[in-house]
Design a protein around this motif. Structure first.
Motif, PDB file in Angstrom:
ATOM      1  N   ALA A 239     -97.699  87.492   7.101  1.00 23.60           N
ATOM      2  CA  ALA A 239     -96.966  88.601   7.716  1.00 23.60           C
ATOM      3  C   ALA A 239     -97.060  89.850   6.857  1.00 23.60           C
ATOM      4  O   ALA A 239     -96.957  89.793   5.628  1.00 23.60           O
ATOM      5  CB  ALA A 239     -95.507  88.215   7.913  1.00 23.60           C
ATOM      6  N   LEU A 240     -97.244  90.998   7.498  1.00 21.54           N
ATOM      7  CA  LEU A 240     -97.309  92.288   6.823  1.00 21.54           C
ATOM      8  C   LEU A 240     -96.011  93.054   7.053  1.00 21.54           C
ATOM      9  O   LEU A 240     -95.621  93.290   8.195  1.00 21.54           O
ATOM     10  CB  LEU A 240     -98.488  93.110   7.358  1.00 21.54           C
ATOM     11  CG  LEU A 240     -99.890  92.530   7.196  1.00 21.54           C
ATOM     12  CD1 LEU A 240    -100.918  93.446   7.865  1.00 21.54           C
ATOM     13  CD2 LEU A 240    -100.240  92.333   5.733  1.00 21.54           C
ATOM     14  N   ASP A 241     -95.353  93.423   5.988  1.00 23.13           N
ATOM     15  CA  ASP A 241     -94.120  94.215   6.080  1.00 23.13           C
ATOM     16  C   ASP A 241     -94.031  95.056   4.822  1.00 23.13           C
ATOM     17  O   ASP A 241     -93.543  94.612   3.790  1.00 23.13           O
ATOM     18  CB  ASP A 241     -92.902  93.306   6.217  1.00 23.13           C
ATOM     19  CG  ASP A 241     -91.628  94.092   6.487  1.00 23.13           C
ATOM     20  OD1 ASP A 241     -91.663  95.334   6.417  1.00 23.13           O
ATOM     21  OD2 ASP A 241     -90.591  93.455   6.772  1.00 23.13           O
ATOM     22  N   PHE A 242     -94.519  96.279   4.896  1.00 24.55           N
ATOM     23  CA  PHE A 242     -94.645  97.104   3.705  1.00 24.55           C
ATOM     24  C   PHE A 242     -93.305  97.439   3.084  1.00 24.55           C
ATOM     25  O   PHE A 242     -93.158  97.401   1.867  1.00 24.55           O
ATOM     26  CB  PHE A 242     -95.406  98.395   4.024  1.00 24.55           C
ATOM     27  CG  PHE A 242     -95.908  99.114   2.807  1.00 24.55           C
ATOM     28  CD1 PHE A 242     -97.097  98.738   2.205  1.00 24.55           C
ATOM     29  CD2 PHE A 242     -95.193 100.165   2.252  1.00 24.55           C
ATOM     30  CE1 PHE A 242     -97.556  99.382   1.056  1.00 24.55           C
ATOM     31  CE2 PHE A 242     -95.637 100.817   1.119  1.00 24.55           C
ATOM     32  CZ  PHE A 242     -96.828 100.434   0.517  1.00 24.55           C
ATOM     33  N   VAL A 441    -101.413  90.278  15.067  1.00 25.57           N
ATOM     34  CA  VAL A 441    -100.254  90.529  15.928  1.00 25.57           C
ATOM     35  C   VAL A 441     -99.499  89.224  16.191  1.00 25.57           C
ATOM     36  O   VAL A 441     -98.256  89.210  16.243  1.00 25.57           O
ATOM     37  CB  VAL A 441    -100.687  91.194  17.247  1.00 25.57           C
ATOM     38  CG1 VAL A 441     -99.533  91.221  18.249  1.00 25.57           C
ATOM     39  CG2 VAL A 441    -101.173  92.621  16.994  1.00 25.57           C
ATOM     40  N   LEU A 442    -100.232  88.129  16.338  1.00 28.86           N
ATOM     41  CA  LEU A 442     -99.572  86.831  16.524  1.00 28.86           C
ATOM     42  C   LEU A 442     -98.736  86.474  15.301  1.00 28.86           C
ATOM     43  O   LEU A 442     -97.598  86.001  15.428  1.00 28.86           O
ATOM     44  CB  LEU A 442    -100.612  85.746  16.789  1.00 28.86           C
ATOM     45  CG  LEU A 442    -100.067  84.319  16.987  1.00 28.86           C
ATOM     46  CD1 LEU A 442     -99.093  84.260  18.160  1.00 28.86           C
ATOM     47  CD2 LEU A 442    -101.218  83.335  17.176  1.00 28.86           C
ATOM     48  N   VAL A 443     -99.278  86.698  14.115  1.00 31.30           N
ATOM     49  CA  VAL A 443     -98.531  86.450  12.885  1.00 31.30           C
ATOM     50  C   VAL A 443     -97.291  87.344  12.830  1.00 31.30           C
ATOM     51  O   VAL A 443     -96.186  86.888  12.485  1.00 31.30           O
ATOM     52  CB  VAL A 443     -99.414  86.692  11.648  1.00 31.30           C
ATOM     53  CG1 VAL A 443     -98.574  86.669  10.372  1.00 31.30           C
ATOM     54  CG2 VAL A 443    -100.521  85.649  11.563  1.00 31.30           C
ATOM     55  N   GLN A 444     -97.464  88.612  13.180  1.00 25.84           N
ATOM     56  CA  GLN A 444     -96.334  89.548  13.177  1.00 25.84           C
ATOM     57  C   GLN A 444     -95.256  89.096  14.159  1.00 25.84           C
ATOM     58  O   GLN A 444     -94.055  89.187  13.867  1.00 25.84           O
ATOM     59  CB  GLN A 444     -96.809  90.952  13.545  1.00 25.84           C
ATOM     60  CG  GLN A 444     -97.825  91.571  12.591  1.00 25.84           C
ATOM     61  CD  GLN A 444     -97.320  91.740  11.187  1.00 25.84           C
ATOM     62  OE1 GLN A 444     -97.694  90.981  10.287  1.00 25.84           O
ATOM     63  NE2 GLN A 444     -96.455  92.714  10.989  1.00 25.84           N
ATOM     64  N   GLY A 449     -89.929  86.750  15.399  1.00 27.82           N
ATOM     65  CA  GLY A 449     -89.144  85.691  16.028  1.00 27.82           C
ATOM     66  C   GLY A 449     -88.314  84.903  15.034  1.00 27.82           C
ATOM     67  O   GLY A 449     -87.128  84.603  15.278  1.00 27.82           O
ATOM     68  N   ILE A 450     -88.916  84.551  13.909  1.00 33.28           N
ATOM     69  CA  ILE A 450     -88.198  83.794  12.882  1.00 33.28           C
ATOM     70  C   ILE A 450     -87.035  84.621  12.325  1.00 33.28           C
ATOM     71  O   ILE A 450     -85.927  84.108  12.133  1.00 33.28           O
ATOM     72  CB  ILE A 450     -89.160  83.370  11.760  1.00 33.28           C
ATOM     73  CG1 ILE A 450     -90.134  82.301  12.278  1.00 33.28           C
ATOM     74  CG2 ILE A 450     -88.400  82.840  10.548  1.00 33.28           C
ATOM     75  CD1 ILE A 450     -91.319  82.038  11.376  1.00 33.28           C
ATOM     76  N   THR A 451     -87.269  85.897  12.089  1.00 27.51           N
ATOM     77  CA  THR A 451     -86.213  86.769  11.572  1.00 27.51           C
ATOM     78  C   THR A 451     -85.064  86.894  12.565  1.00 27.51           C
ATOM     79  O   THR A 451     -83.886  86.818  12.186  1.00 27.51           O
ATOM     80  CB  THR A 451     -86.782  88.159  11.255  1.00 27.51           C
ATOM     81  OG1 THR A 451     -87.843  88.042  10.308  1.00 27.51           O
ATOM     82  CG2 THR A 451     -85.698  89.073  10.689  1.00 27.51           C
ATOM     83  N   VAL A 452     -85.391  87.078  13.840  1.00 25.63           N
ATOM     84  CA  VAL A 452     -84.357  87.201  14.872  1.00 25.63           C
ATOM     85  C   VAL A 452     -83.503  85.937  14.929  1.00 25.63           C
ATOM     86  O   VAL A 452     -82.255  86.005  14.917  1.00 25.63           O
ATOM     87  CB  VAL A 452     -84.991  87.479  16.249  1.00 25.63           C
ATOM     88  CG1 VAL A 452     -83.962  87.311  17.360  1.00 25.63           C
ATOM     89  CG2 VAL A 452     -85.597  88.881  16.291  1.00 25.63           C
ATOM     90  N   LEU A 453     -84.133  84.792  14.987  1.00 26.31           N
ATOM     91  CA  LEU A 453     -83.388  83.535  15.091  1.00 26.31           C
ATOM     92  C   LEU A 453     -82.562  83.269  13.839  1.00 26.31           C
ATOM     93  O   LEU A 453     -81.390  82.906  13.921  1.00 26.31           O
ATOM     94  CB  LEU A 453     -84.352  82.379  15.345  1.00 26.31           C
ATOM     95  CG  LEU A 453     -84.992  82.329  16.735  1.00 26.31           C
ATOM     96  CD1 LEU A 453     -86.043  81.218  16.804  1.00 26.31           C
ATOM     97  CD2 LEU A 453     -83.932  82.114  17.815  1.00 26.31           C
ATOM     98  N   TRP A 454     -83.159  83.456  12.681  1.00 27.54           N
ATOM     99  CA  TRP A 454     -82.460  83.179  11.418  1.00 27.54           C
ATOM    100  C   TRP A 454     -81.226  84.066  11.284  1.00 27.54           C
ATOM    101  O   TRP A 454     -80.133  83.583  11.008  1.00 27.54           O
ATOM    102  CB  TRP A 454     -83.408  83.382  10.241  1.00 27.54           C
ATOM    103  CG  TRP A 454     -82.849  82.913   8.930  1.00 27.54           C
ATOM    104  CD1 TRP A 454     -81.878  83.514   8.192  1.00 27.54           C
ATOM    105  CD2 TRP A 454     -83.210  81.723   8.209  1.00 27.54           C
ATOM    106  NE1 TRP A 454     -81.611  82.797   7.045  1.00 27.54           N
ATOM    107  CE2 TRP A 454     -82.411  81.696   7.036  1.00 27.54           C
ATOM    108  CE3 TRP A 454     -84.130  80.711   8.431  1.00 27.54           C
ATOM    109  CZ2 TRP A 454     -82.520  80.673   6.095  1.00 27.54           C
ATOM    110  CZ3 TRP A 454     -84.241  79.697   7.492  1.00 27.54           C
ATOM    111  CH2 TRP A 454     -83.443  79.675   6.342  1.00 27.54           C
TER     112      TRP A 454
END
Length: 495
Positions: A239-242, A441-444, A449-454
Motif C-alpha cells: 500500500a502507498l500512503d505518503f 489500485v487493488l492494493v490501495q 477497506g481494512i482501515t474502514v473496518l478496523w
C-alpha cells in the motif's frame, strides 16, 4: 446500526487480542522513513531485523534535513492548534465555540502525552504485522544521539524530532474526530474515547501502513525478503500512503461517523437553523491548515530534497484546484459561491492529495484536486443524507470521501506513464521496471477497506464502553444552553 457496529466491534477486539499479547520484543536500532523516490508509504520508523542490522551502514545525520523536519513538525502542530480548532470553531454555533476549541486543544495535549508514554513504541518498533512492542515506553533509549533513517540509504535524522513529527500526526488525527459529534458530546467522554481509539485504532493502523525496516535493510533480494517479513501488514501488501490518507483521514473519518451514530443527532437537528457562527474564523482556520499542511505532506519526505519539493507543489496546486472546483460546482448548483464552500473545497483537496503527494506528478495532483472538489461536495450533501447521521462538521464527507478518493487515485497517478514516480526498488536502488495501475489500485482498495473496518469496529467498542461508564452525551437542557457555559463555565464571547 449501533447494535450491529457494537457486535462487530466486540468480535474484532477479541480477535485482535492474541496479536497484541504475542507481540515479540523489538530489535534495538531504529530506521525511519519516508521515501525520496516512492516505494514505501511515507513516514515509517522501524527496527531492522538482526540480520539486516548487522549489514547496515552507519547512518549520518544531515543537518539540513534535520532543520527541515524540525520546521515541518512545528507546521503540523500549527495545523491542529490553532488551524483545526479555528476551522471547526467557526462552523459551530456561538454557544459552542469554546467547547470545540477546548476539545481540539486538550485532545492534542492528551495524545501528545500518550505518544511519548507508549504510542511511539507501539507504532514504530518491531513487533508483529499489527502492533509494535513496548520496548520504547517513555522513549526509553531515545537520546539526542539516536538516529532514524530517511528513505535514502545511509542518511538519517535525529530520532527525537522524528518522534515529535509523528506524534503531531497522531494528535491531529484524534482532533479531527471531534467535529463529527460537535455541540452535544460530554467532555470527559470525548477524552476517554480518544484514549481507547488512539491505542487500538490509530497505533495499529500507523504500524500496519508505515512500519518497515528502512532502506538500508534492503541489501539483496534475500535481505529484502527478511526485512519485508517484519513490516506492517499493509506495508507488506504494498500500500502507498505518503502522508496519511489511510492512517489519518480515513481512520479519523470513520471513527467520527460511528460517533455521530452513537452520540445521536443534535437537539433540533433538521428543524432548527444550525448555521456557522463565524465563517471568518473558519476561513482563518482553513488558511492555517493549508499553510501547515506543507509540513504535513512535504515533511513526510523526511529530507529537504526533490521528493519534498514534489509533495510541496502537489499540496499547493491540488488544494487550489479543489477549492475552485467546489466553488464553481456550488455556484452552478445554488446560484451563489460561498466562503464555506471555498474553505471546504480547500480542505477536501488537502485531504485527497495527502496519500499521493510524493508519488504523483503535478498533472495527477491537479486531477485529484478536481475530482475531490466535486466528490466531497457530494459527500457533505447527497451522501450525508443517505447515511442519515448528524455528522455536524462533515468529517466523513470531507475526510472520509477525500481520503478514499486520494488513496485510490494514488494507485492510478503514481504510474510513471502518467507523470508519477512509480515504485522504488531499494535493492537495485532505482525505480521498478514495470508498474500496473490495476494491481496497485487493488492494493490501495484493500488498504482502504481494512482501515474502514478496523477503525469502525474499534470505534464502536470504544463508544459503547464510554457510554456504559462515563456517558457520551450531555443532558438536553445543557445542550440547549450551550456547552461553553455548561461544560466549561466560560463563554467564547463576552457579549
Amino acid at each position: 446500526m449501533k447494535k450491529l457496529l457494537t457486535t462487530l466491534a466486540l468480535w474484532t477486539a477479541l480477535a485482535a487480542a492474541p496479536a497484541w499479547a504475542e507481540t515479540p520484543a523489538a530489535a534495538a536500532v531504529t530506521a525511519a522513513p519516508v521515501t525520496t523516490q516512492a516505494e514505501a508509504p511515507a513516514t515509517a520508523v522501524a527496527a531492522a531485523p538482526p540480520a539486516a542490522t548487522a549489514a547496515a551502514p552507519t547512518l549520518t545525520v544531515n543537518r539540513g534535513d534535520n532543520a527541515w523536519l524540525l520546521m515541518a513538525a512545528a507546521l503540523v502542530i500549527l495545523m491542529s492548534i490553532p488551524g483545526l480548532a479555528l476551522f471547526y470553531g467557526g462552523l459551530v454555533r456561538a454557544k459552542n465555540m469554546l467547547s470545540v476549541l477546548m476539545q481540539v486543544f486538550v485532545v492534542f495535549s492528551l495524545i501528545s502525552v500518550l505518544w511519548v508514554v507508549y504510542g511511539y513504541s507501539v507504532a514504530f518498533t518491531e513487533g508483529n504485522a499489527l502492533f509494535g512492542s513496548l520496548d520504547k515506553l517513555f522513549l526509553k533509549g531515545v537520546t539526542p544521539d539516536s538516529v532514524a533513517a530517511t528513505f535514502s540509504k545511509g542518511v538519517g535524522v535525529s530520532e527525537l524530532v522524528y518522534v515529535v513529527f509523528q506524534g503531531a500526526f497522531a494528535a491531529i488525527t484524534c482532533g479531527l474526530i471531534v467535529g463529527a459529534f460537535a455541540e452535544r458530546a460530554k467532555f470527559a467522554g470525548v477524552l476517554a474515547f480518544m484514549v481507547v481509539w488512539f491505542t487500538f485504532s490509530y497505533l495499529p493502523i500507523a504500524h500496519m501502513v508505515w512500519f518497515w525496516a528502512g532502506p538500508d535493510a534492503y541489501t539483496s533480494a534475500e535481505a529484502a525478503t527478511r526485512a519485508a517479513s517484519g513490516a506492517g501488514w499493509l506495508f507488506q501488501l504494498g500500500a502507498l500512503d505518503f502522508a496519511g490518507g489511510t492512517v489519518v483521514h480515513i481512520n479519523a473519518a470513520v471513527a467520527g461517523l460511528v460517533g455521530a451514530y452513537f452520540v445521536g443527532k443534535r437537539v433540533g437537528y433538521g428543524r432548527e437553523a444550525m448555521t456557522p457562527h463565524s465563517l471568518t474564523m473558519t476561513m482563518i482556520g482553513a488558511s492555517l491548515l493549508w499553510f501547515g499542511w506543507f509540513g504535513f505532506n512535504a515533511g513526510s519526505a523526511l529530507e529537504a530534497n526533490g521528493s519534498a519539493a514534489l509533495a510541496f507543489i502537489n499540496t499547493w496546486v491540488a488544494t487550489a484546484v479543489a477549492a475552485f472546483t467546489w466553488t464553481a460546482a456550488e455556484w452552478i448548483w445554488k446560484g451563489k459561491a460561498s466562503m464555506l464552500g471555498a474553505a471546504s473545497g480547500a480542505v477536501a483537496g488537502l485531504v485527497a492529495i495527502t496519500p499521493a503527494c510524493g508519488f504523483v506528478g503535478v498533472g495527477g495532483a491537479m486531477s485529484i484536486g478536481l475530482l475531490s472538489g466535486v466528490l466531497c461536495l457530494w459527500g457533505v450533501h447527497g451522501l450525508k443524507r443517505m447515511l442519515g447521521a448528524d455528522d455536524a462538521l462533515d468529517v466523513f464527507g470531507v475526510h472520509g470521501v477525500g481520503g478514499i478518493v486520494g488513496a485510490l487515485l494514488t494507485g492510478v497517478f503514481a504510474d510513471p506513464a502518467l507523470g508519477g514516480v512509480g515504485v522504488w526498488d531499494y535493492v537495485a536502488n532505482q525505480a521498478g521496471a514495470s508498474y500496473s495501475i490495476a494491481d496497485q489500485v487493488l492494493v490501495q482498495a484493500k488498504a482502504v477497506g481494512i482501515t474502514v473496518l478496523w477503525s469502525a469496529l474499534v470505534a464502536a467498542v470504544a463508544y459503547k464502553l464510554v457510554d456504559m461508564t462515563i456517558g457520551l452525551r450531555v443532558p438536553e437542557d445543557e445542550e440547549r444552553e450551550g456547552l461553553d457555559v455548561t461544560s466549561h463555565g466560560e463563554k467564547a464571547y463576552s457579549h
